[in-house]
Structures are given as structure tokens and as C-alpha cells.
Design an enzyme around this catalytic site. Structure first.
Site, short mmCIF file in Angstrom:
data_model
loop_
_atom_site.label_atom_id
_atom_site.label_comp_id
_atom_site.label_asym_id
_atom_site.label_seq_id
_atom_site.Cartn_x
_atom_site.Cartn_y
_atom_site.Cartn_z
N THR A 221 -17.32 -4.91 3.78
CA THR A 221 -18.01 -3.87 3.03
C THR A 221 -17.62 -2.56 3.69
OG1 THR A 221 -19.92 -5.28 2.60
CG2 THR A 221 -20.36 -2.95 2.63
N ARG A 249 -24.14 -13.84 -7.39
CA ARG A 249 -24.77 -13.60 -6.09
C ARG A 249 -24.71 -12.12 -5.73
NH1 ARG A 249 -22.96 -11.22 -1.02
NH2 ARG A 249 -24.16 -12.15 0.66
N ASP A 252 -26.84 -7.76 0.34
CA ASP A 252 -27.68 -6.62 0.72
C ASP A 252 -27.12 -5.28 0.24
OD1 ASP A 252 -25.49 -6.96 2.40
OD2 ASP A 252 -26.49 -6.12 4.15
N GLY A 273 -21.92 -7.28 7.00
CA GLY A 273 -22.18 -8.60 7.60
C GLY A 273 -22.98 -9.46 6.65
N GLY A 275 -25.28 -10.61 4.31
CA GLY A 275 -26.26 -9.85 3.55
C GLY A 275 -27.62 -10.51 3.47
N1 ASP Z 1 -23.13 -7.44 3.42
C1 ASP Z 1 -22.23 -7.82 2.39
C2 ASP Z 1 -22.83 -8.88 1.53
O1 ASP Z 1 -23.55 -9.72 2.05
C3 ASP Z 1 -20.94 -8.32 2.88
C4 ASP Z 1 -20.44 -7.67 4.12
O2 ASP Z 1 -20.82 -6.61 4.49
O3 ASP Z 1 -19.61 -8.24 4.80
O4 ASP Z 1 -22.53 -8.90 0.36
#
Ligand code: ASP
Length: 372
Positions: A221, A249, A252, A273, A275
Site C-alpha cells: 500500500t 475483500r 483497512d 500491512g 489490514g
Molecule cells: N493494509 C492493506 C490491506 O490490508 C495491505 C497493505 O498495506 O499491505 O489491504
């Protein structure tokens, strides 16, 4: 990891872009951080990819955003122009065009943004066919009375306000990786859905271990937050979400309070990370709220990470040490321009201020790696 621009190159590049006056190029570098300022220290902070990808241009996201901010651009406009570089760059396969697709091979994007001075916000989730979901999030903020549009209707909205809709946002790279993942999981097509989704997740992790997917991009992200010299705070988060996710899906990233929270008086925080771990505690809101009550960015971030640890009880989410087997990162800025990048396990983040763009290690709650 590519070398971040050093200060001199940044100043030269910025000058070439016509912003020499916006930056204190006469200030000796050693003085800059220690000078006591009466007002806020302008600053942009982002996930590490914000100082990595340039989409063929000269500036990374944080450098572009800081430069525009110093030229007097609205902070959110500056941040969104910064993250657009990463959304449009096919080499970042975690954001926008070329982001790793869902389990059906379709790229579905999520984004949200918050404008501290006007207390407005907008977001989109499961958006298909638009390379720059951050711009659509901003259009939701500016052109509707709502905060979040999703799926097909988010695309309809994007079309109605003038965004071109593309049939497919895969690149050759993202499609090839999806085909490889499909090959590894289709043999077990007849498993019950729960087992299949676990198998799909593990196949993805194997591909990370084999070096096929950048570990930063299985989850991946960009969050980017900024404050200008007037103390105006804004933030934006944009993502293609978890690779090979179940269609529909949403993590966050587009959720206000989770993937991003901005309070014009207190600060801004955003995440990358896993979510689901962040969604459960709405940690960006938690961090900003703790800063409002006087906590420093780093302390507030560490407290949120401890909350995530406390909420992680499912065995399949724990490593051999009994700790979370995933990472979560927060990029935090308060209204004075103090910042912190924190994570469960060490990683990196990007910043840009008058000293130019750079990549720094996060403060980690735990030693070692998530998998250990
Ligand atoms: N946080 C994002 C999600 O869960 C993915 C990411 O930041 O790596 O969609």
C-alpha cells in the site's frame, strides 16, 4: 533498495522544477534539524515505496508532495499528486495500475483521503478500472455528501465524474504472478472454501519466500501524510490490497480510522500491512486520539501496536514465539511536524522535509521477523 535522493540532488531536482525559492538551499544541512522554529515544521511521511518509485520521472512521491506543498499547493492535492506517481508506476505491484489482483485475477483498488483543515473525507473500495483510486476518493470527498463508495457503483461514480474506465489494470507482471498462484492452488479446487482460502494465502507466502513477490508487496500500500508550515494536515492511503484476496475483500486502507485518520489539530496516521489486524482496533484513529491527549507520535504508535498484539489470539496468526506472524506499519505525523514510523517488526518508511527525501528504518516493537 534504490538509493534515496541525497539532499543536494533533491535541491537540484526541485530547482529544475522551478521551486528553488521554496527550499532553504543556503541552510547548512547540519543546522537544519536542530533549528528551533516557532511554527510547524513542514514534513511529508509515507510508506517506504513513497521514496522508491518515480514512474519514469525525477521525483519520488514524498519529494513531489513536499515540493508542491512548499510551492503553496493545498496539502491534500500535493499528497495525492505524490501517490499518483506510485499508483501509475507498473513496477509497484501493490498499488494502482499493475497492483496484484484478487483471486479471480481482477485488480480491485481501495483508497481514502482526509482533509484536516476542512474536516472532509472520501474513499472508494473494490474499485475496478481506474488507475488512480486516490483521485476518485478525493472526488467522493469533493462531489458527494458521503465518505465511502464501493464496487461497481464506485466505478459508475468515477465514470460519471469523468474518469476513463479501463477494462483491465493488470500488467504482464501481475497477470503472470496471478497465473502462477492459480496454478499452485487450482489443483485443490475441491477443498471447502475455508481450507482453500488458507491454502491460497500459504501459496502466496511461498511465492514471497521464493522471491517471486517482494515481501513488502504481498500486503502493500502507500500511505502518505503531510503538514505544511501553516500546520495544515492531510493524508491519503491507496492500495490494491492483499494479493489474491477473495473478490470483494476490503482491508483497512479505505476505511477512515483504520488505513488513515487525520485530525487537523492533533495529527495524522496511516498504515500498511495486515489490514484485518488494524481494522479490528481502528488503530490510525487510536494513534491520533492518543496524540491529541498529549502522546508523542512514536509512543502513540507503539501503544497501537501493543493493542494489535493483544488482539491477535488466533493460533494461525501466531509465530513460534507466540507473536503476530505478520507485520503492520504506521506512518505518523503530529501538527508540529514531529513524526515516527513504527511497525511490529523492523521495516522502513520515507520522509521528506527541507533536507530532502530519505528512507529510514521504523521503530519496531519486536525483534526478528514475523515468520520466526
Ligand atoms: N493494509 C492493506 C490491506 O490490508 C495491505 C497493505 O498495506 O499491505 O489491504
Amino acid at each position: 533498495m534504490p538509493h534515496p535522493l541525497d539532499r543536494r540532488t533533491f535541491l537540484q531536482t526541485s530547482a529544475a522544477a522551478g521551486v528553488a525559492t521554496a527550499l532553504p538551499s543556503t541552510l547548512p544541512q547540519s543546522q537544519a534539524p536542530s533549528v528551533k522554529r516557532s511554527g510547524p515544521r513542514p514534513m511529508v511521511i509515507s510508506s517506504a515505496n513513497g521514496n522508491r518509485f518515480k514512474n519514469g520521472g525525477r521525483l519520488t512521491c514524498v519529494a513531489q508532495a513536499f515540493t508542491l506543498m512548499e510551492q503553496g499547493s493545498d496539502v491534500l492535492d500535493a499528497l495525492i499528486q505524490g501517490v499518483n506517481i506510485v499508483e501509475l508506476d507498473p513496477e509497484d505491484d501493490s498499488v494502482g495500475y499493475g497492483g496484484l489482483p484478487n483471486a479471480e485475477g481482477v485488480v480491485q483498488l481501495d483508497s481514502c483521503c482526509m482533509h484536516g483543515p476542512t474536516r472532509r473525507a472520501g474513499g472508494v473500495a473494490c474499485l475496478e478500472g481506474v488507475r488512480t483510486p486516490s483521485k476518485v476518493a478525493k472526488a467522493v470527498m469533493e462531489q458527494t455528501d458521503h465518505h465511502l463508495l464501493v464496487g461497481h457503483d464506485a466505478q459508475t461514480f468515477a465514470r460519471q465524474v469523468g474518469f476513463p474506465i479501463e477494462a483491465d489494470l493488470n500488467t504482464e507482471h501481475s497477470r503472470k504472478l496471478w497465473l502462477e498462484w492459480k496454478r499452485r492452488t487450482d489443483a485443490n479446487h475441491w477443498l471447502d472454501p475455508k481450507q482453500q482460502s488458507q491454502l491460497g494465502f500459504e501459496a502466496g507466502l511461498h511465492m514471497v519466500r521464493e522471491g517471486l513477490i517482494d515481501p513488502e508487496h504481498y500486503y502493500g500500500t502507500i500511505n502518505c501524510n503531510g503538514v505544511n508550515k501553516e500546520g495544515e494536515l492531510c493524508g491519503v492511503t491507496t492500495t490494491s490490497g492483499l494479493a489474491w484476496k477473495i473478490p470483494g475483500r476490503v482491508g483497512d486502507s479505505p476505511i477512515l480510522g483504520a488505513g488513515l485518520y487525520v485530525d487537523g489539530q492533533a495529527g495524522a496516521a496511516g498504515s500498511t500491512g495486515r489490514g484485518e489486524a488494524n481494522l479490528y482496533g481502528l488503530c490510525s484513529f487510536l494513534i491520533v486520539e492518543m496524540m491529541r491527549r498529549g502522546m508523542k507520535p512514536k509512543d502513540a504508535g507503539m501503544e497501537a501496536l501493543r493493542r494489535i498484539q493483544a488482539n491477535t489470539v488466533r493460533k494461525s496468526l501466531l509465530n513460534s514465539r507466540g507473536l503476530p506472524n505478520f507485520n503492520v506499519n504506521f506512518y505518523i505525523l503530529n501538527a508540529h511536524g514531529d513524526h515516527a514510523g513504527v511497525s511490529l517488526y523492523t521495516s522502513s518508511f520515507a520522509v521528506c522535509d527541507a533536507n530532502g527525501p530519505r528512507t529510514e528504518p521504523t521503530e519496531a516493537l519486536f525483534p526478528g521477523k514475523p515468520s520466526e
